[in-house]
Enzyme design. Structure first.
Site, PDB file in Angstrom:
ATOM      1  N   TRP A 183     -30.982 -40.956 -33.148  1.00 54.14           N
ATOM      2  CA  TRP A 183     -31.148 -40.910 -31.690  1.00 54.14           C
ATOM      3  C   TRP A 183     -31.788 -42.211 -31.216  1.00 54.14           C
ATOM      4  O   TRP A 183     -32.739 -42.709 -31.826  1.00 54.14           O
ATOM      5  CB  TRP A 183     -32.015 -39.704 -31.334  1.00 54.14           C
ATOM      6  CG  TRP A 183     -32.350 -39.560 -29.877  1.00 54.14           C
ATOM      7  CD1 TRP A 183     -31.494 -39.620 -28.827  1.00 54.14           C
ATOM      8  CD2 TRP A 183     -33.648 -39.319 -29.318  1.00 54.14           C
ATOM      9  NE1 TRP A 183     -32.169 -39.426 -27.644  1.00 54.14           N
ATOM     10  CE2 TRP A 183     -33.494 -39.241 -27.923  1.00 54.14           C
ATOM     11  CE3 TRP A 183     -34.920 -39.153 -29.881  1.00 54.14           C
ATOM     12  CZ2 TRP A 183     -34.573 -39.015 -27.070  1.00 54.14           C
ATOM     13  CZ3 TRP A 183     -35.978 -38.922 -29.030  1.00 54.14           C
ATOM     14  CH2 TRP A 183     -35.807 -38.863 -27.647  1.00 54.14           C
ATOM     15  N   ASP A 264     -37.204 -33.315 -36.436  1.00 52.99           N
ATOM     16  CA  ASP A 264     -36.965 -33.340 -34.989  1.00 52.99           C
ATOM     17  C   ASP A 264     -35.971 -32.213 -34.709  1.00 52.99           C
ATOM     18  O   ASP A 264     -34.804 -32.278 -35.104  1.00 52.99           O
ATOM     19  CB  ASP A 264     -36.394 -34.690 -34.569  1.00 52.99           C
ATOM     20  CG  ASP A 264     -36.211 -34.804 -33.062  1.00 52.99           C
ATOM     21  OD1 ASP A 264     -36.493 -33.819 -32.346  1.00 52.99           O
ATOM     22  OD2 ASP A 264     -35.776 -35.876 -32.597  1.00 52.99           O
ATOM     23  N   LYS A 300     -32.252 -28.433 -24.348  1.00 59.65           N
ATOM     24  CA  LYS A 300     -30.866 -28.019 -24.567  1.00 59.65           C
ATOM     25  C   LYS A 300     -30.718 -26.502 -24.634  1.00 59.65           C
ATOM     26  O   LYS A 300     -29.887 -25.920 -23.936  1.00 59.65           O
ATOM     27  CB  LYS A 300     -30.338 -28.637 -25.871  1.00 59.65           C
ATOM     28  CG  LYS A 300     -30.516 -30.150 -25.978  1.00 59.65           C
ATOM     29  CD  LYS A 300     -29.804 -30.898 -24.899  1.00 59.65           C
ATOM     30  CE  LYS A 300     -29.774 -32.401 -25.144  1.00 59.65           C
ATOM     31  NZ  LYS A 300     -31.095 -33.040 -25.197  1.00 59.65           N
TER      32      LYS A 300
END
Length: 455
Positions: A183, A264, A300
């Site tokens: 990311w 993560d 999300k």
């Protein structure tokens, strides 16, 4: 004898003095008589000083590689344009939406008439309990034994940043290992925290899959006691996850090297549609008895993008260790942001704490994950039908989550935008959450053209 240094600002001030007061004392006094007094000279100096800014040495920052995609998309007037850059869920009509269960949770908050008082530094207690239970399982022994230090933080980014500050302060000689690619914000976070990092192999461009042997070799070669940043599920940007057997092997190597796993977890429940399935990797490492860092986000899976709600969890070897770790995380959080916001935390706590809403949430998560799986299948079918070269596009189906790594290079990605009005990051990542079934064939045409006709 005092020396005089001439600067542009000083020269400009002298010129202004001469213009206002004249060249000598007599002219200067005449100037005063027409309304300009010496006490106004400071105002002249101040005005001139503004022309030479103290910020002259501050350069313009480059646009964010992900958020900049949306800005370019908005400026495009084509009816064909498609935004596959930012990782935010869209409906089949390509519109943002708020989950029904979130609306119910917010209505409940309004009915209760709750106040907006400051939260403690560690955040809302009900949220912290709920988020640890979701991550590890409510019956996990580490929770019952009090071995988990949990702090509510500012979504995934804030949680990662807080952990990075902790690493910098208490493990100053340690290095963080980051997947290649990862990311886009991971490197920024550790750079700003002054934590050194290096990359381990992850993506294999030849297979558009996982370079597992390279990953293992790099983690084995890292200095003992390194922090290994792992994506709990739905790796961003590739969508390529290790298999359960590969996770077992990774745990072996990390344990042998005395590394610290740092997960993560941004897509729990959103990747497969199952909260438990998406937590497999984290729970495996915890079950092994390892101490583990885990950053969580609810952007999300609950669609709470703007609420900035997440947590940093540290699973420790003993309750007294967890207490000390939590105390120092709070100490770091205090000068950063003092205490976290309450709204998103109460939404999560209400949804998880109410059996009916919790069931509704799981249904809505499964629907979101299912829509993305349907789009992924349709894109694969369209690519296979349109590409007559014999290229194998099955990697599209083996990837998971909202992203797909197409294997397109920078020039090919530019062609997607310049010719086809499809906006994506330059590494070839597309967000399937921004795609619908109706647009799959158009996207397939663009990918086939860009892959075969652009170097």
């Amino acid at each position: 004898m005092a020396s005089s240094v001439s600067t542009p600002a000083a020269s400009a001030l002298a010129a202004a003095r001469s213009k206002v007061f004249g060249g000598g004392r007599k002219d200067g006094m005449a100037g005063c008589r027409v309304g300009i007094s010496r006490k106004n000279l400071g105002c002249v100096a101040m005005a001139l000083a503004v022309d030479t800014s103290r910020f002259e040495g501050v350069p313009m920052a480059p646009p964010d590689p992900i958020l900049g995609v949306s800005e370019a998309f908005k400026a495009d007037t084509s009816d064909l344009k498609l935004n596959l850059g930012v990782g935010a869920y869209r409906t089949e009509e390509l519109q943002p939406s708020v989950l029904n269960v979130v609306k119910k949770a917010e209505n409940l908050m309004l009915e209760k008439g709750e106040f907006k008082e400051y939260l403690p530094i560690e955040g809302l207690a009900a949220f912290n309990k709920a988020t640890a239970d979701l991550l590890l399982g409510a019956d996990n022994p580490v929770i019952k034994q009090g071995r988990v230090a949990t702090l509510q933080s500012l979504s995934g980014t804030g949680s990662l940043r807080l952990a990075a500050a902790f690493i910098q302060r208490y493990f100053p000689d340690a290095k963080v290992l980051i997947s290649s690619p990862t990311w886009g914000n991971h490197k920024n976070i550790f750079n700003d925290a002054r934590v050194p990092w290096s990359e381990y192999r992850y993506y294999d461009p030849k297979t558009v899959g996982l370079d597992f042997e390279g990953m293992i070799a790099d983690i084995q070669a890292a200095p003992e006691g390194s922090f290994v940043l792992l994506h709990g599920c739905a790796h961003n940007p590739t969508g390529i996850d290790p298999t359960p057997q590969q996770w077992e092997r990774l745990a072996d190597v990390i344990q042998e090297k005395n590394h610290m796993p740092f997960f993560d977890v941004a897509y729990q429940g959103f990747a497969s549609g199952s909260l438990d399935e998406d937590a497999f990797s984290v729970r495996l490492f915890v079950e092994r008895g390892l101490e583990v860092f885990v950053a969580q986000s609810y952007s999300k899976n609950l669609g709470l993008y703007a609420e900035r709600i997440g947590a940093i969890n540290v699973i420790c070897s003993a309750p007294e260790v967890a207490d000390r770790v939590k105390s120092q995380l709070k100490r770091l959080a205090r000068p950063m942001y003092s205490n976290p916001p309450v709204h998103g935390a109460k939404i999560v706590a209400n949804v998880v704490g109410d059996p009916t809403m919790f069931s509704e949430w799981k249904e809505e998560m499964a629907q979101m994950a299912g829509r993305i799986k349907n789009v992924r299948q349709k894109l694969y079918d369209s690519l296979s039908a349109k590409d007559q070269s014999g290229k194998d596009w099955s990697f599209i189906l083996s990837q998971i989550g909202m992203f797909s790594y197409t294997g397109l290079n920078r020039n090919q990605s530019d062609n997607m935008t310049d010719k086809w009005h499809i906006y994506m990051t330059k590494d070839g990542r597309i967000s399937l959450a921004g795609l619908n079934l109706a647009k799959c064939e158009y996207l397939a045409d663009a990918i086939v053209d860009s892959f075969h006709n652009v170097n």
